[in-house]
Design an enzyme around this catalytic site. Sequence first.
Site, short mmCIF file in Angstrom:
data_model
loop_
_atom_site.label_atom_id
_atom_site.label_comp_id
_atom_site.label_asym_id
_atom_site.label_seq_id
_atom_site.Cartn_x
_atom_site.Cartn_y
_atom_site.Cartn_z
N CYS A 48 0.83 -1.21 0.00
CA CYS A 48 0.00 0.00 0.00
C CYS A 48 0.86 1.26 0.00
CB CYS A 48 -0.93 -0.01 1.20
SG CYS A 48 -1.82 1.55 1.39
N CYS A 53 -1.42 1.77 -3.16
CA CYS A 53 -2.41 2.84 -2.93
C CYS A 53 -1.80 4.23 -2.88
CB CYS A 53 -3.15 2.61 -1.62
SG CYS A 53 -3.51 0.91 -1.25
N LYS A 56 0.23 5.37 -6.11
CA LYS A 56 -0.78 5.43 -7.18
C LYS A 56 -1.64 6.69 -7.04
CE LYS A 56 -4.56 4.18 -6.19
NZ LYS A 56 -5.08 2.86 -6.03
N TYR A 180 -9.11 -3.26 -11.13
CA TYR A 180 -8.74 -2.02 -10.42
C TYR A 180 -7.47 -1.39 -11.01
CZ TYR A 180 -11.63 -3.08 -6.22
OH TYR A 180 -12.64 -3.31 -5.34
N GLU A 184 -7.04 2.11 -13.14
CA GLU A 184 -6.40 3.26 -12.49
C GLU A 184 -5.21 3.75 -13.30
OE1 GLU A 184 -5.78 1.80 -8.49
OE2 GLU A 184 -7.82 2.34 -7.90
N HIS A 441 -26.53 21.95 -0.44
CA HIS A 441 -26.66 22.45 -1.82
C HIS A 441 -25.63 23.53 -2.10
CE1 HIS A 441 -28.70 23.12 -5.58
NE2 HIS A 441 -28.69 24.41 -5.32
N GLU A 446 -25.90 15.47 -2.62
CA GLU A 446 -27.29 15.74 -2.23
C GLU A 446 -28.26 14.93 -3.07
OE1 GLU A 446 -28.97 19.66 -3.07
OE2 GLU A 446 -27.38 20.03 -4.52
P1 NDP Z 1 -8.26 -7.52 -10.46
O1 NDP Z 1 -8.59 -8.86 -9.97
O2 NDP Z 1 -9.06 -6.35 -10.06
O3 NDP Z 1 -8.22 -7.53 -12.05
C1 NDP Z 1 -7.44 -8.45 -12.76
C2 NDP Z 1 -7.81 -8.33 -14.21
O4 NDP Z 1 -6.92 -9.13 -14.97
C3 NDP Z 1 -9.21 -8.83 -14.50
O5 NDP Z 1 -9.79 -7.99 -15.45
C4 NDP Z 1 -8.96 -10.23 -15.04
O6 NDP Z 1 -9.93 -10.67 -15.94
C5 NDP Z 1 -7.66 -10.03 -15.78
N1 NDP Z 1 -6.87 -11.25 -15.90
C6 NDP Z 1 -6.56 -12.14 -14.93
N2 NDP Z 1 -5.80 -13.14 -15.42
C7 NDP Z 1 -5.63 -12.88 -16.73
C8 NDP Z 1 -4.95 -13.55 -17.78
N3 NDP Z 1 -4.30 -14.69 -17.56
N4 NDP Z 1 -4.99 -13.00 -19.01
C9 NDP Z 1 -5.67 -11.85 -19.23
N5 NDP Z 1 -6.32 -11.17 -18.28
C10 NDP Z 1 -6.31 -11.68 -17.04
O7 NDP Z 1 -6.72 -7.35 -10.09
P2 NDP Z 1 -5.76 -6.09 -10.10
O8 NDP Z 1 -4.44 -6.63 -10.50
O9 NDP Z 1 -6.34 -4.96 -10.85
O10 NDP Z 1 -5.74 -5.70 -8.57
C11 NDP Z 1 -5.48 -6.70 -7.59
C12 NDP Z 1 -6.24 -6.43 -6.33
O11 NDP Z 1 -5.62 -5.34 -5.66
C13 NDP Z 1 -7.69 -5.98 -6.52
O12 NDP Z 1 -8.55 -7.05 -6.64
C14 NDP Z 1 -7.93 -5.21 -5.25
O13 NDP Z 1 -8.28 -6.12 -4.26
C15 NDP Z 1 -6.58 -4.60 -4.96
N6 NDP Z 1 -6.53 -3.20 -5.41
C16 NDP Z 1 -7.36 -2.29 -4.85
C17 NDP Z 1 -7.34 -0.98 -5.26
C18 NDP Z 1 -8.26 0.00 -4.64
O14 NDP Z 1 -8.83 -0.29 -3.60
N7 NDP Z 1 -8.48 1.16 -5.27
C19 NDP Z 1 -6.42 -0.51 -6.28
C20 NDP Z 1 -5.61 -1.55 -6.82
C21 NDP Z 1 -5.66 -2.84 -6.39
P3 NDP Z 1 -11.32 -11.34 -15.47
O15 NDP Z 1 -12.21 -10.22 -15.07
O16 NDP Z 1 -11.79 -12.06 -16.68
O17 NDP Z 1 -10.98 -12.26 -14.35
#
Ligand code: NDP
Length: 452
Positions: A48, A53, A56, A180, A184, A441, A446
Amino acid sequence: MRNTDINIKDYDLIVIGAGSGGVRAARIAANYGAKVAIVESVRVGGTCVLRGCVPKKLLVYGSHIAHDLEDASGFGWNIGSIEHDWVKLIEAKNNELDRLNSIYLNLLSKVEIITGFGKIIGNNEVEVNGSIIRANKILIAVGGKSFLPKIKGIDLCINSDQALDLKALPKKIVINGGGYIALEFASIFASFGSDVTLIYRGKHILRGFDADISNLITEEYIKNNIKILTETEIISVSKTNHDLLVTLSNNEEIISNEVMFATGRVPNTNGLGLNEIGINNGSIGEVIVDKNNQTSINNIYAIGDVTNRINLTPVAIAEGQVFSDNIFGGMSKVCDYENVASAVFSQPAIGVVGLSELEANNLYAEDGGIEVYKTSFKPMKQTLGGRDTKIFMKMIVRKNNNKVIGIHGIGDDMPEIIQICSVAIKAGATKDDFDNTMGIHPTAAEELVTLK
Ligand code: NDP
């Protein structure tokens, strides 16, 4: 070979991993009077603070200024030519991380910090830098790491750690993923002026989010000139003279300066010795724990992303607090995982708490059903600013008891708004409670107390 004669020290608790969860657990345990060591191979702070976090969000702030500058002329500002210094931003961000690192070190003043890679070699023993330390309890808080699929040329690609420290802003970047991190970083780079292409294997980005959020953020991204290719995969990446050639499953090829994979994260358990000592883990290597954060070995516990429950910083911190309050403070708390709000710091941002429309329908269709309220409007700022963007809010209410069971929204202030809505939802607020609340407002929030 194990050398048990050197440097053996005894602790009440050894925490492995000094991220948000591990630091909280170590600090609270030490405050209860426990003798605590925390083992960390990099720097104190964890994902983080050092690689997630915080850096980022600093880049989100930095990139968002580009929008304000673009919109300024509508308010009478005459801004001449402007340019951005990426290197200066990364330096400033790194200075801030150094500052936070020292704050974290101060937080651990009662804890012994051991720099090195910790491997669990027995129920009470951890090996670090060739020495063995012992404790009554061990807490695994090692977090997660990027998952990169095994495609040809993956070693030419970057993950989010590297994206936060690029030497220069890429003119073109391809980002793989629809979650996510992908969203981002797509906004960050696009706002700074990079040409961004998002590749997603599924049909709708942000799988698992409310369908309206997924559809509307897609529209907003397209308006922001981010190309989104869905139902597409990256087959290979190879080097051209100076750039990278990305070959896609639809046979298209893209030339790009950088290719970033944001394809999820997995528990960071390699080399930790879990299999050797018989700690049960799940399909992606997550440490399996019970509601008391206890692993299959009863004096070894785990919290945070390594357990792959809800992978968010505040959750890891809460788990660390509960762990130490229970084990060293004699309490019997359990973590409450219901209605955990979250945000995607996309541009515009997303905030969500509670059930999506689909989840709510699945749960309550045959039990009184649900009501859905929606609003979508142009932010007041953009009446003069001129930016083509919309704020969207959606409230899901259970018909049987009038309780608000989900709020989802898109808009720059949505993470702030949803944080406070989550208090109302956790307190069991009804739609009438929202309606009986006076608005402020003019604000965007709101709208949530005047939804019809
Ligand atoms: P996510 O799980 O959010 O997204 C991963 C993405 O990668 C999905 O779209 C998934 O597709 C795709 N994917 C997974 N495997 C493959 C593959 N082999 N080939 C192609 N595409 C693939 O993970 P992130 O890496 O974005 O973030 C990890 C975690 O970190 C989040 O789940 C969250 O918990 C945390 N996080 C939180 C944030 C916040 O609170 N603002 C910011 C950043 C991270 P599919 O949908 O089909 O599975």
